[in-house]
Design a protein around this motif. Structure first.
Motif, mmCIF file in Angstrom:
data_model
loop_
_atom_site.group_PDB
_atom_site.id
_atom_site.type_symbol
_atom_site.label_atom_id
_atom_site.label_comp_id
_atom_site.label_asym_id
_atom_site.label_seq_id
_atom_site.Cartn_x
_atom_site.Cartn_y
_atom_site.Cartn_z
ATOM 1 N N ASN A 1 8.158 15.493 -8.502
ATOM 2 C CA ASN A 1 7.286 15.384 -7.336
ATOM 3 C C ASN A 1 6.573 14.051 -7.287
ATOM 4 O OD1 ASN A 1 7.448 17.555 -5.556
ATOM 5 N ND2 ASN A 1 6.584 18.902 -7.101
ATOM 6 N N THR A 2 6.127 13.577 -8.465
ATOM 7 C CA THR A 2 5.455 12.283 -8.510
ATOM 8 C C THR A 2 6.400 11.197 -8.002
ATOM 9 O OG1 THR A 2 4.335 13.089 -10.454
ATOM 10 C CG2 THR A 2 4.108 10.729 -9.963
ATOM 11 N N LEU A 3 7.620 11.238 -8.500
ATOM 12 C CA LEU A 3 8.648 10.307 -8.041
ATOM 13 C C LEU A 3 8.799 10.397 -6.520
ATOM 14 C CD1 LEU A 3 10.926 8.394 -9.264
ATOM 15 C CD2 LEU A 3 12.457 10.332 -8.909
ATOM 16 N N GLY A 4 8.837 11.635 -6.026
ATOM 17 C CA GLY A 4 8.969 11.874 -4.589
ATOM 18 C C GLY A 4 7.817 11.270 -3.809
ATOM 19 N N TYR A 5 6.573 11.545 -4.271
ATOM 20 C CA TYR A 5 5.419 11.002 -3.555
ATOM 21 C C TYR A 5 5.480 9.484 -3.509
ATOM 22 C CZ TYR A 5 3.363 15.654 -3.798
ATOM 23 O OH TYR A 5 3.141 16.985 -3.658
ATOM 24 N N ILE A 6 5.869 8.876 -4.636
ATOM 25 C CA ILE A 6 5.891 7.407 -4.683
ATOM 26 C C ILE A 6 6.974 6.847 -3.758
ATOM 27 C CG2 ILE A 6 6.307 5.380 -6.133
ATOM 28 C CD1 ILE A 6 5.091 6.988 -8.460
ATOM 29 N N LEU A 7 8.212 7.329 -3.914
ATOM 30 C CA LEU A 7 9.317 6.759 -3.137
ATOM 31 C C LEU A 7 9.187 7.060 -1.645
ATOM 32 C CD1 LEU A 7 12.443 7.280 -5.426
ATOM 33 C CD2 LEU A 7 11.146 5.194 -4.987
ATOM 34 N N VAL A 8 8.993 8.336 -1.310
ATOM 35 C CA VAL A 8 8.879 8.690 0.107
ATOM 36 C C VAL A 8 7.613 8.065 0.686
ATOM 37 C CG1 VAL A 8 8.887 10.559 1.795
ATOM 38 C CG2 VAL A 8 10.096 10.839 -0.357
ATOM 39 N N GLY A 9 6.547 8.039 -0.127
ATOM 40 C CA GLY A 9 5.293 7.427 0.310
ATOM 41 C C GLY A 9 5.477 5.959 0.656
ATOM 42 N N LEU A 10 6.189 5.259 -0.196
ATOM 43 C CA LEU A 10 6.437 3.833 0.063
ATOM 44 C C LEU A 10 7.219 3.645 1.352
ATOM 45 C CD1 LEU A 10 7.335 2.159 -3.362
ATOM 46 C CD2 LEU A 10 5.480 1.559 -1.787
ATOM 47 N N PHE A 11 8.269 4.457 1.505
ATOM 48 C CA PHE A 11 9.088 4.329 2.708
ATOM 49 C C PHE A 11 8.265 4.659 3.952
ATOM 50 C CE2 PHE A 11 12.415 5.407 5.780
ATOM 51 C CZ PHE A 11 13.191 4.258 5.664
ATOM 52 N N ALA A 12 7.424 5.700 3.836
ATOM 53 C CA ALA A 12 6.571 6.086 4.967
ATOM 54 C C ALA A 12 5.622 4.942 5.311
ATOM 55 C CB ALA A 12 5.793 7.347 4.632
ATOM 56 N N LEU A 13 5.108 4.287 4.287
ATOM 57 C CA LEU A 13 4.203 3.162 4.495
ATOM 58 C C LEU A 13 4.910 2.052 5.276
ATOM 59 C CD1 LEU A 13 1.287 2.506 3.583
ATOM 60 C CD2 LEU A 13 2.293 1.102 1.782
ATOM 61 N N VAL A 14 6.139 1.777 4.856
ATOM 62 C CA VAL A 14 6.941 0.749 5.531
ATOM 63 C C VAL A 14 7.172 1.142 6.994
ATOM 64 C CG1 VAL A 14 9.261 -0.245 5.637
ATOM 65 C CG2 VAL A 14 8.055 -0.147 3.463
ATOM 66 N N CYS A 15 7.370 2.439 7.233
ATOM 67 C CA CYS A 15 7.604 2.911 8.598
ATOM 68 C C CYS A 15 6.368 2.749 9.469
ATOM 69 C CB CYS A 15 8.029 4.384 8.597
ATOM 70 S SG CYS A 15 9.710 4.588 8.029
ATOM 71 N N LEU A 16 5.187 2.915 8.871
ATOM 72 C CA LEU A 16 3.955 2.877 9.663
ATOM 73 C C LEU A 16 3.371 1.468 9.795
ATOM 74 C CD1 LEU A 16 2.211 6.134 8.387
ATOM 75 C CD2 LEU A 16 3.506 5.809 10.484
ATOM 76 N N LEU A 17 3.707 0.612 8.840
ATOM 77 C CA LEU A 17 3.105 -0.715 8.790
ATOM 78 C C LEU A 17 3.207 -1.513 10.101
ATOM 79 C CD1 LEU A 17 1.552 -2.209 6.611
ATOM 80 C CD2 LEU A 17 3.648 -3.442 6.054
ATOM 81 N N PRO A 18 4.397 -1.582 10.732
ATOM 82 C CA PRO A 18 4.486 -2.358 11.976
ATOM 83 C C PRO A 18 3.505 -1.881 13.043
ATOM 84 C CG PRO A 18 6.674 -1.792 11.209
ATOM 85 C CD PRO A 18 5.706 -1.034 10.352
ATOM 86 N N PHE A 19 3.273 -0.570 13.093
ATOM 87 C CA PHE A 19 2.331 -0.042 14.081
ATOM 88 C C PHE A 19 0.933 -0.575 13.799
ATOM 89 C CE2 PHE A 19 5.774 3.027 13.955
ATOM 90 C CZ PHE A 19 6.055 3.171 15.298
ATOM 91 N N TRP A 20 0.588 -0.602 12.525
ATOM 92 C CA TRP A 20 -0.722 -1.109 12.132
ATOM 93 C C TRP A 20 -0.870 -2.578 12.537
ATOM 94 C CZ3 TRP A 20 -5.395 0.179 11.269
ATOM 95 C CH2 TRP A 20 -6.273 -0.702 10.633
ATOM 96 N N LEU A 21 0.177 -3.361 12.294
ATOM 97 C CA LEU A 21 0.126 -4.788 12.633
ATOM 98 C C LEU A 21 -0.044 -4.997 14.138
ATOM 99 C CD1 LEU A 21 2.828 -6.213 10.216
ATOM 100 C CD2 LEU A 21 0.408 -6.840 10.277
ATOM 101 N N VAL A 22 0.600 -4.116 14.926
ATOM 102 C CA VAL A 22 0.462 -4.238 16.374
ATOM 103 C C VAL A 22 -0.965 -3.897 16.796
ATOM 104 C CG1 VAL A 22 1.122 -3.184 18.562
ATOM 105 C CG2 VAL A 22 2.881 -3.917 16.962
ATOM 106 N N ILE A 23 -1.515 -2.856 16.169
ATOM 107 C CA ILE A 23 -2.893 -2.463 16.516
ATOM 108 C C ILE A 23 -3.866 -3.595 16.178
ATOM 109 C CG2 ILE A 23 -4.773 -0.866 15.981
ATOM 110 C CD1 ILE A 23 -2.590 1.272 15.475
ATOM 111 N N THR A 24 -3.811 -4.104 14.950
ATOM 112 C CA THR A 24 -4.756 -5.169 14.583
ATOM 113 C C THR A 24 -4.504 -6.417 15.431
ATOM 114 O OG1 THR A 24 -3.319 -5.958 12.804
ATOM 115 C CG2 THR A 24 -5.030 -4.396 12.192
ATOM 116 N N GLY A 25 -3.231 -6.735 15.660
ATOM 117 C CA GLY A 25 -2.905 -7.914 16.469
ATOM 118 C C GLY A 25 -3.509 -7.835 17.852
ATOM 119 N N SER A 26 -3.566 -6.623 18.411
ATOM 120 C CA SER A 26 -4.051 -6.479 19.780
ATOM 121 C C SER A 26 -5.565 -6.691 19.873
ATOM 122 C CB SER A 26 -3.675 -5.104 20.328
ATOM 123 O OG SER A 26 -4.488 -4.105 19.766
#
Lengths: 308, 294
Positions: free
Chosen positions: B11-36
């Motif tokens: 599960n720890t492995l899962g949280y780390i790997l899926v968590g990282l990928f999820a972070l990558v998925c959400l990051l562009p949205f964050w950049l657009v929000i701050t950029g605006s």
């Protein structure tokens, strides 16, 4: 069945409501799909607007000859096939890993949240993705260069680096589709008989062994068949993705041009119809041959999974 | 159940790997929000950053002042999505219903007639010529409504949804003398609510995100749809200047044009982000049905 010999008109009368209900879709596909199929003769003509599809003069294989001699055929076919192969491998691998990890995840809410997060990009248009690309990679203001600058490093001009786009495209392909594919593989995992897991647990297998010996063997055949079926589409480039991410940047066409971007560009900017029509016909024919061949092989291996 | 060590590590492995990928998925949205929310000054100085040095509403103010074209584009997208989804969903379901009628012996031929279009196509060029020269779709709103309306894939998914309805229901109604259309509207449609929501949402999403058909067929700025309008804002500097001129605003160097691009991106995606938590399960269901079908 005695309806067999009651004849055509009887059948027609019996099913008239059904036929009426089918009519809109039948007409739709006739107009938007079958009529353009007849229009492929344009690949053998020099198109002029007044003559249209049927009145333009024939030129034989001239368009194909030009398409081949310009070196474009080999160049864009190579790019399209290589990109699709890499996308297929990278995305499917990530999808299987994500699905297995999510399926075993203990916390229900965190699992839901993470799955939602990775599925979200599927819902976003490619135009919005191009805004992301602009935000991150733009030379003057891009956040990548902001980040590099804050570490005291030099700015990178990604727009003049053809190889960089290979990785950017692979990245965004995974970014956008892995969440979707994960749902697919999760459904396959849920389909595994839970008794198999319980029996394995009873015999003292740990979770790594269960994944290794039950989940993976159950998923691999599905994955292989899926990959094989995707081979039919291997000469089709995702126009929306390539066009929105790369744009009109001629500097990097060498590594980023695929059949579909080539066709649209020739059509809309050079206003040339013969050669792109030839390219499109070539693409459709190769694709059809691939689908039929692969389907034949899949049918031999696993009849239920064949498309037709 | 007790959490075993192996489960903990997995599960720890899962949280780390899926968590990282999820972070990558959400990051562009964050950049657009701050950029605006950045000022043009700080973008010129530092570029887009993960956290703006000062927050500003300048881009949204400018968006409000130049909103005429943007609101029209929003309207076009809403109208096209509403009409296209309604008609598309009705035709998809009707077609899928007939393809499921066991007493209609020719149904497999008809299914193949649809299916064949996914195996072979004439390609983009003949399609484009057909649309422009023979159907006169250039600068017609029908060019935005018709192409995404029907998809063989959705018809097939709908067919498997309908196949799950017990055949006995249809048979008993036939015995009672009900015609096919009555059975379809009175019996089948009400039973199909979740399926209608699923396929309807897929079609609507397709319409909402479409820009390709506008690029192909529309030159008239007045019928640009939302995504294409955004594309113009992102790819043409003059586009914002033009919109500003039309709104009677003088173009200045301080005009937050780069934050404006991000703000526009955010308002374009806004409805999808807001609806996402509520509609996600329908999409999951649709993919799962598609997966089972193979």
């Amino acid at each position: 069945m005695n309806t067999m010999n009651k004849g055509f008109w009887w059948e027609l009368k019996k099913h008239k409501i059904k036929l009426l209900m089918l009519l809109p879709a039948v007409i739709y596909f006739f107009v938007f799909n079958y009529l353009p199929m007849a229009g492929i003769i344009i690949a053998f003509k020099r198109y002029d607007y007044v003559g249209g599809i049927f009145g333009s003069p024939w030129v034989g294989f001239e368009n194909f000859r030009y398409f081949i001699e310009s070196g474009q055929l080999w160049h864009i076919t190579k790019n399209t096939v290589l990109y699709n192969l890499v996308f297929l491998l990278v995305n499917n691998l990530l999808e299987i890993v994500m699905a297995i990890l999510l399926a075993e995840m203990a916390g229900k809410y965190i699992r839901k949240f993470l799955q939602s997060a990775i599925f979200l990009p599927y819902f976003i248009s490619w135009v919005v993705v191009s805004a992301f690309v602009y935000n991150v990679f733009n030379y003057e203001y891009g956040s990548l260069n902001s980040l590099l600058a804050s570490f005291g490093m030099d700015s990178v001009d990604v727009y003049s680096k053809p190889t960089a786009w290979v990785f950017i495209l692979i990245f965004f392909s995974a970014w956008k589709t892995v969440g979707y594919g994960t749902v697919f593989y999760l459904a396959a995992i849920m389909g595994i008989d839970s008794e198999t897991y319980e029996a394995a647990e009873m015999d003292g297998a740990n979770i790594f062994q269960r994944v290794r010996h039950i989940t993976l063997p159950a998923l691999i055949p599905t994955a292989v068949i899926l990959l094989m079926l995707s081979l039919g589409g291997i000469v089709k480039g995702d126009f929306q993705m390539f066009y929105q991410i790369v744009g009109d940047n001629g500097l990097v066409y060498n590594t980023t041009d695929v059949i579909d971007t080539f066709v649209v560009r020739s059509m809309l900017t050079i206003q040339e119809f013969g050669m792109p029509a030839a390219a499109g016909l070539y693409q459709s024919v190769v694709s059809l041959i691939l689908i039929v061949t692969v389907n034949y092989l899949v049918r031999k291996a696993e009849k239920d999974l064949a498309l037709f | 159940m007790r959490l075993h060590a192996d489960r903990f590590w997995f599960n720890t492995l899962g949280y780390i790997l899926v968590g990282l990928f999820a972070l990558v998925c959400l990051l562009p949205f964050w950049l657009v929000i701050t950029g605006s929310f950045m000022t043009q000054e700080s973008i010129t100085l530092h570029g887009y950053t993960f956290w703006p040095s000062e927050w500003s509403l300048g881009a949204y103010k400018l968006l409000g002042e130049t909103s005429a074209g943007f609101i029209r584009a929003y309207g076009i997208t809403i109208v096209v999505t509403a009409i296209g989804t309604t008609v598309g969903l009705l035709v998809t379901t009707m077609t899928a219903y007939v393809l499921n009628c066991k007493d209609f012996r020719q149904r497999n031929y008809v299914a193949f007639y649809f299916y064949f279009t996914t195996l072979f196509s004439g390609g983009l060029v003949p399609w484009y010529i057909m649309m422009v020269k023979y159907l006169h779709m250039k600068n017609s709103i029908l060019a935005l409504i018709l192409p995404p309306m029907l998809s063989v894939f959705y018809i097939l998914i709908m067919r498997s949804f309908i196949a799950a309805i017990p055949e006995a229901i249809r048979e008993s109604a036939t015995v009672d003398g009900a015609g096919d259309f009555t059975i379809f509207t009175r019996l089948i449609l009400p039973l199909l609510k979740p399926a209608l929501a699923t396929i309807g949402l897929f079609i609507a999403l397709h319409y909402w995100n479409d820009w390709f058909n506008t690029m192909m067929f529309i030159d008239n700025e007045k019928i640009y749809n939302l995504q294409y309008y955004l594309y113009q804002v992102l790819s043409k500097m003059e586009f914002l200047n033009q919109a500003a001129a039309q709104a009677g605003i003088a173009t200045t160097a301080n005009m937050p044009s780069d934050a404006y691009k991000m703000a526009m991106t955010l308002v374009t995606t806004g409805p999808i982000l807001l609806l996402y938590p509520f509609v996600q399960r329908y999409f999951v269901q649709g993919i799962t049905v598609g997966a089972v079908k193979g």
